[in-house]
Design a protein around this motif. Structure first.
Motif, mmCIF file in Angstrom:
data_model
loop_
_atom_site.group_PDB
_atom_site.id
_atom_site.type_symbol
_atom_site.label_atom_id
_atom_site.label_comp_id
_atom_site.label_asym_id
_atom_site.label_seq_id
_atom_site.Cartn_x
_atom_site.Cartn_y
_atom_site.Cartn_z
ATOM 1 N N ALA A 110 -1.342 17.539 -9.983
ATOM 2 C CA ALA A 110 -1.655 18.969 -9.925
ATOM 3 C C ALA A 110 -0.707 19.766 -10.829
ATOM 4 O O ALA A 110 -1.143 20.696 -11.519
ATOM 5 N N LEU A 111 0.579 19.407 -10.826
ATOM 6 C CA LEU A 111 1.546 20.085 -11.699
ATOM 7 C C LEU A 111 1.181 19.875 -13.166
ATOM 8 O O LEU A 111 1.265 20.804 -13.976
ATOM 9 N N ARG A 112 0.798 18.652 -13.503
ATOM 10 C CA ARG A 112 0.432 18.362 -14.886
ATOM 11 C C ARG A 112 -0.777 19.194 -15.314
ATOM 12 O O ARG A 112 -0.821 19.739 -16.416
ATOM 13 N N THR A 113 -1.735 19.324 -14.426
ATOM 14 C CA THR A 113 -2.913 20.136 -14.726
ATOM 15 C C THR A 113 -2.524 21.607 -14.876
ATOM 16 O O THR A 113 -2.954 22.275 -15.818
ATOM 17 N N ILE B 267 7.817 16.640 -13.854
ATOM 18 C CA ILE B 267 6.406 16.382 -13.555
ATOM 19 C C ILE B 267 6.123 14.881 -13.658
ATOM 20 O O ILE B 267 5.466 14.296 -12.795
ATOM 21 N N THR B 268 6.674 14.252 -14.682
ATOM 22 C CA THR B 268 6.502 12.812 -14.847
ATOM 23 C C THR B 268 7.106 12.050 -13.671
ATOM 24 O O THR B 268 6.514 11.093 -13.160
ATOM 25 N N TRP B 269 8.290 12.462 -13.223
ATOM 26 C CA TRP B 269 8.950 11.838 -12.063
ATOM 27 C C TRP B 269 8.022 11.908 -10.850
ATOM 28 O O TRP B 269 7.871 10.936 -10.113
ATOM 29 N N GLN B 270 7.390 13.047 -10.660
ATOM 30 C CA GLN B 270 6.474 13.207 -9.532
ATOM 31 C C GLN B 270 5.239 12.324 -9.693
ATOM 32 O O GLN B 270 4.743 11.777 -8.714
ATOM 33 N N LEU B 271 4.757 12.178 -10.916
ATOM 34 C CA LEU B 271 3.593 11.318 -11.154
ATOM 35 C C LEU B 271 3.855 9.892 -10.675
ATOM 36 O O LEU B 271 2.945 9.213 -10.179
ATOM 37 N N TRP B 272 5.078 9.431 -10.822
ATOM 38 C CA TRP B 272 5.422 8.067 -10.428
ATOM 39 C C TRP B 272 5.803 7.965 -8.952
ATOM 40 O O TRP B 272 6.191 6.905 -8.480
ATOM 41 N N VAL C 261 0.863 -1.178 0.000
ATOM 42 C CA VAL C 261 0.000 0.000 0.000
ATOM 43 C C VAL C 261 0.904 1.233 0.000
ATOM 44 O O VAL C 261 1.735 1.385 0.897
ATOM 45 N N PRO C 262 0.775 2.112 -0.981
ATOM 46 C CA PRO C 262 1.621 3.308 -1.006
ATOM 47 C C PRO C 262 1.434 4.136 0.268
ATOM 48 O O PRO C 262 0.305 4.423 0.659
ATOM 49 N N PRO C 263 2.535 4.509 0.921
ATOM 50 C CA PRO C 263 2.413 5.335 2.125
ATOM 51 C C PRO C 263 1.947 6.752 1.761
ATOM 52 O O PRO C 263 2.010 7.158 0.599
ATOM 53 N N PRO C 264 1.498 7.513 2.757
ATOM 54 C CA PRO C 264 0.971 8.852 2.481
ATOM 55 C C PRO C 264 1.935 9.772 1.723
ATOM 56 O O PRO C 264 1.488 10.518 0.847
ATOM 57 N N THR C 265 3.226 9.719 2.025
ATOM 58 C CA THR C 265 4.161 10.615 1.316
ATOM 59 C C THR C 265 4.254 10.250 -0.162
ATOM 60 O O THR C 265 4.287 11.136 -1.022
ATOM 61 N N PHE C 266 4.292 8.982 -0.461
ATOM 62 C CA PHE C 266 4.322 8.477 -1.837
ATOM 63 C C PHE C 266 3.066 8.969 -2.567
ATOM 64 O O PHE C 266 3.132 9.518 -3.670
ATOM 65 N N ALA C 267 1.912 8.829 -1.919
ATOM 66 C CA ALA C 267 0.638 9.233 -2.508
ATOM 67 C C ALA C 267 0.566 10.748 -2.710
ATOM 68 O O ALA C 267 0.077 11.226 -3.739
ATOM 69 N N ALA C 268 1.066 11.495 -1.731
ATOM 70 C CA ALA C 268 1.022 12.957 -1.817
ATOM 71 C C ALA C 268 1.876 13.469 -2.974
ATOM 72 O O ALA C 268 1.479 14.418 -3.677
ATOM 73 N N ILE C 269 3.022 12.872 -3.197
ATOM 74 C CA ILE C 269 3.881 13.300 -4.297
ATOM 75 C C ILE C 269 3.217 13.004 -5.640
ATOM 76 O O ILE C 269 3.254 13.827 -6.558
ATOM 77 N N ALA C 270 2.589 11.840 -5.764
ATOM 78 C CA ALA C 270 1.868 11.519 -7.005
ATOM 79 C C ALA C 270 0.727 12.511 -7.226
ATOM 80 O O ALA C 270 0.507 12.977 -8.350
ATOM 81 N N ALA C 271 0.014 12.859 -6.163
ATOM 82 C CA ALA C 271 -1.073 13.839 -6.275
ATOM 83 C C ALA C 271 -0.524 15.202 -6.682
ATOM 84 O O ALA C 271 -1.128 15.905 -7.507
ATOM 85 N N ASP C 272 0.631 15.581 -6.135
ATOM 86 C CA ASP C 272 1.279 16.841 -6.531
ATOM 87 C C ASP C 272 1.656 16.800 -8.010
ATOM 88 O O ASP C 272 1.527 17.801 -8.715
ATOM 89 N N GLY C 273 2.126 15.645 -8.471
ATOM 90 C CA GLY C 273 2.457 15.493 -9.882
ATOM 91 C C GLY C 273 1.239 15.696 -10.767
ATOM 92 O O GLY C 273 1.321 16.353 -11.813
#
Length: 144
Positions: free
Chosen positions: A55-58, A116-121, A41-53
């Motif tokens: 947002a950056l993409r948008t 941005i792609t790095w953050q998505l992952w 299960v992705p931990p919260p920090t992992f999930a938050a960075i993907a969510a930031d990615g």
């Protein structure tokens, strides 16, 4: 894929995360996760960075192919990952490590599409998590 009837009465093919989302909190028992091969299960920090990615993409309109966007959406929701998915993520980070080191790529006012792609992952936290779990997920894959 299992066939289940959704709340509107239509028959729909659902994958495991969709099936498990129908229950209140299916991930409280690690034995249940492991029985399905979803022990990661992705931990919260992992999930938050993907969510930031996402947002950056948008915001900037660049970064990430369809598969990266889909991966980020799952990570941001903290959908459990199978061992094979962990291997895919580890491979992605290994192939794209130059993105992380590119000069100026993380500029908050003009992040590169690669950054941005790095953050998505999952960013650096995602890479660290996948590597820290390597022994576990690699063992699962070898036992199959």
């Amino acid at each position: 894929m299992d066939v289940l009837q959704n709340q509107t009465g239509n028959i729909k093919n659902l994958d495991v995360p969709e099936i498990m989302s129908l229950f209140d909190d299916p991930w409280t028992d690690p034995a249940d996760r492991d029985a399905l091969g979803l022990g990661f299960v992705p931990p919260p920090t992992f999930a938050a960075i993907a969510a930031d990615g996402l947002a950056l993409r948008t915001r900037f309109g660049r970064g990430g192919a369809a598969v990266g966007i889909a991966r980020a959406e799952g990570l941001a929701r903290r959908h459990p990952l199978q061992a094979a998915e962990m291997r895919v993520i580890a491979g992605w980070f290994a192939r794209h490590s130059k993105i992380q080191r590119a000069a100026g790529s993380a500029d908050p006012h003009r992040p590169s599409a690669g950054w941005i792609t790095w953050q998505l992952w999952g960013g650096d936290a995602g890479r660290a998590r996948v590597e820290s779990e390597r022994k576990h997920w690699a063992g699962i894959l070898q036992s199959r």
